[in-house]
Design a protein around this motif. Structure first.
Motif, PDB file in Angstrom:
ATOM      1  N   ILE A   1      23.951  31.569  23.744  1.00  0.00           N
ATOM      2  CA  ILE A   1      23.731  32.732  24.614  1.00  0.00           C
ATOM      3  C   ILE A   1      24.397  32.497  25.971  1.00  0.00           C
ATOM      4  O   ILE A   1      25.065  33.379  26.518  1.00  0.00           O
ATOM      5  CB  ILE A   1      22.220  33.009  24.769  1.00  0.00           C
ATOM      6  N   VAL A   2      24.228  31.308  26.511  1.00  0.00           N
ATOM      7  CA  VAL A   2      24.828  30.994  27.805  1.00  0.00           C
ATOM      8  C   VAL A   2      26.349  31.068  27.714  1.00  0.00           C
ATOM      9  O   VAL A   2      27.020  31.604  28.604  1.00  0.00           O
ATOM     10  CB  VAL A   2      24.354  29.605  28.308  1.00  0.00           C
ATOM     11  N   ARG A   3      26.924  30.551  26.661  1.00  0.00           N
ATOM     12  CA  ARG A   3      28.385  30.619  26.478  1.00  0.00           C
ATOM     13  C   ARG A   3      28.845  32.068  26.360  1.00  0.00           C
ATOM     14  O   ARG A   3      29.880  32.445  26.925  1.00  0.00           O
ATOM     15  CB  ARG A   3      28.810  29.829  25.227  1.00  0.00           C
ATOM     16  N   PHE A   4      28.086  32.901  25.622  1.00  0.00           N
ATOM     17  CA  PHE A   4      28.441  34.316  25.487  1.00  0.00           C
ATOM     18  C   PHE A   4      28.403  35.002  26.848  1.00  0.00           C
ATOM     19  O   PHE A   4      29.316  35.743  27.215  1.00  0.00           O
ATOM     20  CB  PHE A   4      27.494  35.004  24.508  1.00  0.00           C
ATOM     21  N   GLN A   5      27.319  34.755  27.597  1.00  0.00           N
ATOM     22  CA  GLN A   5      27.204  35.374  28.920  1.00  0.00           C
ATOM     23  C   GLN A   5      28.302  34.877  29.859  1.00  0.00           C
ATOM     24  O   GLN A   5      28.846  35.651  30.649  1.00  0.00           O
ATOM     25  CB  GLN A   5      25.824  35.083  29.515  1.00  0.00           C
TER      26      GLN A   5
ATOM     27  N   ALA B   1      31.280  33.976  28.968  1.00  0.00           N
ATOM     28  CA  ALA B   1      32.513  34.655  28.564  1.00  0.00           C
ATOM     29  C   ALA B   1      32.540  36.086  29.106  1.00  0.00           C
ATOM     30  O   ALA B   1      33.585  36.568  29.573  1.00  0.00           O
ATOM     31  CB  ALA B   1      32.652  34.649  27.045  1.00  0.00           C
ATOM     32  N   GLN B   2      31.378  36.768  29.071  1.00  0.00           N
ATOM     33  CA  GLN B   2      31.302  38.124  29.604  1.00  0.00           C
ATOM     34  C   GLN B   2      31.565  38.123  31.109  1.00  0.00           C
ATOM     35  O   GLN B   2      32.272  38.986  31.629  1.00  0.00           O
ATOM     36  CB  GLN B   2      29.927  38.747  29.303  1.00  0.00           C
ATOM     37  N   HIS B   3      31.003  37.150  31.806  1.00  0.00           N
ATOM     38  CA  HIS B   3      31.229  37.063  33.246  1.00  0.00           C
ATOM     39  C   HIS B   3      32.684  36.724  33.555  1.00  0.00           C
ATOM     40  O   HIS B   3      33.254  37.240  34.526  1.00  0.00           O
ATOM     41  CB  HIS B   3      30.292  36.027  33.875  1.00  0.00           C
ATOM     42  N   ASP B   4      33.290  35.885  32.738  1.00  0.00           N
ATOM     43  CA  ASP B   4      34.706  35.564  32.939  1.00  0.00           C
ATOM     44  C   ASP B   4      35.565  36.817  32.799  1.00  0.00           C
ATOM     45  O   ASP B   4      36.499  37.030  33.585  1.00  0.00           O
ATOM     46  CB  ASP B   4      35.168  34.496  31.944  1.00  0.00           C
ATOM     47  N   LYS B   5      35.242  37.650  31.815  1.00  0.00           N
ATOM     48  CA  LYS B   5      35.987  38.902  31.632  1.00  0.00           C
ATOM     49  C   LYS B   5      35.800  39.814  32.839  1.00  0.00           C
ATOM     50  O   LYS B   5      36.757  40.437  33.320  1.00  0.00           O
ATOM     51  CB  LYS B   5      35.528  39.612  30.367  1.00  0.00           C
ATOM     52  N   ARG B   6      34.548  39.901  33.320  1.00  0.00           N
ATOM     53  CA  ARG B   6      34.278  40.760  34.464  1.00  0.00           C
ATOM     54  C   ARG B   6      35.002  40.243  35.706  1.00  0.00           C
ATOM     55  O   ARG B   6      35.574  41.022  36.481  1.00  0.00           O
ATOM     56  CB  ARG B   6      32.773  40.806  34.729  1.00  0.00           C
ATOM     57  N   ILE B   7      35.008  38.944  35.891  1.00  0.00           N
ATOM     58  CA  ILE B   7      35.705  38.350  37.039  1.00  0.00           C
ATOM     59  C   ILE B   7      37.201  38.628  36.942  1.00  0.00           C
ATOM     60  O   ILE B   7      37.848  38.944  37.944  1.00  0.00           O
ATOM     61  CB  ILE B   7      35.407  36.838  37.121  1.00  0.00           C
ATOM     62  N   ALA B   8      37.749  38.555  35.742  1.00  0.00           N
ATOM     63  CA  ALA B   8      39.179  38.846  35.564  1.00  0.00           C
ATOM     64  C   ALA B   8      39.475  40.300  35.929  1.00  0.00           C
ATOM     65  O   ALA B   8      40.478  40.585  36.600  1.00  0.00           O
ATOM     66  CB  ALA B   8      39.595  38.544  34.132  1.00  0.00           C
ATOM     67  N   ARG B   9      38.595  41.227  35.499  1.00  0.00           N
ATOM     68  CA  ARG B   9      38.789  42.645  35.850  1.00  0.00           C
ATOM     69  C   ARG B   9      38.686  42.845  37.357  1.00  0.00           C
ATOM     70  O   ARG B   9      39.469  43.591  37.956  1.00  0.00           O
ATOM     71  CB  ARG B   9      37.756  43.517  35.130  1.00  0.00           C
ATOM     72  N   LEU B  10      37.725  42.174  37.991  1.00  0.00           N
ATOM     73  CA  LEU B  10      37.578  42.307  39.441  1.00  0.00           C
ATOM     74  C   LEU B  10      38.771  41.710  40.177  1.00  0.00           C
ATOM     75  O   LEU B  10      39.204  42.245  41.203  1.00  0.00           O
ATOM     76  CB  LEU B  10      36.274  41.647  39.898  1.00  0.00           C
ATOM     77  N   ASP B  11      39.307  40.615  39.660  1.00  0.00           N
ATOM     78  CA  ASP B  11      40.513  40.033  40.258  1.00  0.00           C
ATOM     79  C   ASP B  11      41.682  41.015  40.180  1.00  0.00           C
ATOM     80  O   ASP B  11      42.421  41.189  41.156  1.00  0.00           O
ATOM     81  CB  ASP B  11      40.897  38.726  39.559  1.00  0.00           C
ATOM     82  N   GLU B  12      41.835  41.659  39.026  1.00  0.00           N
ATOM     83  CA  GLU B  12      42.908  42.649  38.878  1.00  0.00           C
ATOM     84  C   GLU B  12      42.712  43.801  39.850  1.00  0.00           C
ATOM     85  O   GLU B  12      43.668  44.276  40.473  1.00  0.00           O
ATOM     86  CB  GLU B  12      42.947  43.170  37.443  1.00  0.00           C
ATOM     87  N   ARG B  13      41.456  44.233  39.997  1.00  0.00           N
ATOM     88  CA  ARG B  13      41.178  45.345  40.908  1.00  0.00           C
ATOM     89  C   ARG B  13      41.461  44.943  42.349  1.00  0.00           C
ATOM     90  O   ARG B  13      42.011  45.730  43.122  1.00  0.00           O
ATOM     91  CB  ARG B  13      39.723  45.773  40.746  1.00  0.00           C
ATOM     92  N   CYS B  14      41.073  43.719  42.706  1.00  0.00           N
ATOM     93  CA  CYS B  14      41.351  43.231  44.069  1.00  0.00           C
ATOM     94  C   CYS B  14      42.853  43.166  44.340  1.00  0.00           C
ATOM     95  O   CYS B  14      43.316  43.537  45.422  1.00  0.00           O
ATOM     96  CB  CYS B  14      40.718  41.865  44.283  1.00  0.00           C
ATOM     97  N   GLU B  15      43.606  42.707  43.363  1.00  0.00           N
ATOM     98  CA  GLU B  15      45.062  42.646  43.529  1.00  0.00           C
ATOM     99  C   GLU B  15      45.639  44.048  43.688  1.00  0.00           C
ATOM    100  O   GLU B  15      46.509  44.274  44.526  1.00  0.00           O
ATOM    101  CB  GLU B  15      45.691  41.938  42.339  1.00  0.00           C
ATOM    102  N   ALA B  16      45.139  45.001  42.885  1.00  0.00           N
ATOM    103  CA  ALA B  16      45.631  46.375  42.993  1.00  0.00           C
ATOM    104  C   ALA B  16      45.292  46.956  44.359  1.00  0.00           C
ATOM    105  O   ALA B  16      46.127  47.620  44.995  1.00  0.00           O
ATOM    106  CB  ALA B  16      45.037  47.233  41.874  1.00  0.00           C
ATOM    107  N   LEU B  17      44.071  46.709  44.838  1.00  0.00           N
ATOM    108  CA  LEU B  17      43.686  47.208  46.157  1.00  0.00           C
ATOM    109  C   LEU B  17      44.499  46.541  47.260  1.00  0.00           C
ATOM    110  O   LEU B  17      44.851  47.185  48.259  1.00  0.00           O
ATOM    111  CB  LEU B  17      42.191  46.990  46.390  1.00  0.00           C
ATOM    112  N   GLY B  18      44.806  45.275  47.075  1.00  0.00           N
ATOM    113  CA  GLY B  18      45.651  44.580  48.050  1.00  0.00           C
ATOM    114  C   GLY B  18      47.039  45.187  48.118  1.00  0.00           C
ATOM    115  O   GLY B  18      47.603  45.354  49.206  1.00  0.00           O
ATOM    116  N   LYS B  19      47.586  45.529  46.953  1.00  0.00           N
ATOM    117  CA  LYS B  19      48.907  46.169  46.928  1.00  0.00           C
ATOM    118  C   LYS B  19      48.846  47.537  47.597  1.00  0.00           C
ATOM    119  O   LYS B  19      49.751  47.911  48.355  1.00  0.00           O
ATOM    120  CB  LYS B  19      49.406  46.291  45.494  1.00  0.00           C
ATOM    121  N   GLU B  20      47.774  48.307  47.306  1.00  0.00           N
ATOM    122  CA  GLU B  20      47.635  49.621  47.929  1.00  0.00           C
ATOM    123  C   GLU B  20      47.524  49.494  49.442  1.00  0.00           C
ATOM    124  O   GLU B  20      48.107  50.287  50.189  1.00  0.00           O
ATOM    125  CB  GLU B  20      46.401  50.343  47.385  1.00  0.00           C
TER     126      GLU B  20
END
Length: 103
Positions: free
Chosen positions: A28-32, A34-53
């Motif tokens: 369960i901890v590994r699954f969670q 992995a989910q947090h890693d995915k969310r962090i990756a999405r937030l990183d992409e969003r931060c980069e996009a906002l930085g470019k904007e």
């Protein structure tokens, strides 16, 4: 009933249950994680996009908006123009002959 000599089945079953619980908890901890890693990756992409904007906006703002120095120069030119116009009007008024009142 005993297993491997001294261990009773009553003693082994709780240990197996604890091991199964630990394994399930780890899964369960590994699954969670992995989910947090995915969310962090999405937030990183969003931060980069906002930085470019933001960078694009800064470039546009520099091109669009007037600096304080440029605004002061324009204000000075307008003020000088009004002063020259006022001087011309004063000279025009002084140069026109005055009418004398009729009696």
């Amino acid at each position: 009933m005993t297993v491997a000599g001294e261990f009773s089945l009553a003693a082994v079953l709780p240990l197996l249950g604890m091991l199964a619980t630990l394994a399930a908890s780890w899964g369960i901890v590994r699954f969670q994680a992995a989910q947090h890693d995915k969310r962090i990756a999405r937030l990183d992409e969003r931060c980069e996009a906002l930085g470019k904007e933001l960078a694009e906006f800064k470039v546009e703002a520099v091109q669009r908006f007037v600096s304080d120095e440029a605004l002061a120069k324009v204000e000075s030119r307008i003020s000088d123009g009004f002063n020259r116009l006022a001087d011309r009007l004063d000279r025009l008024v002084e140069a026109t002959p005055r009418r004398t009142p009729r009696s």
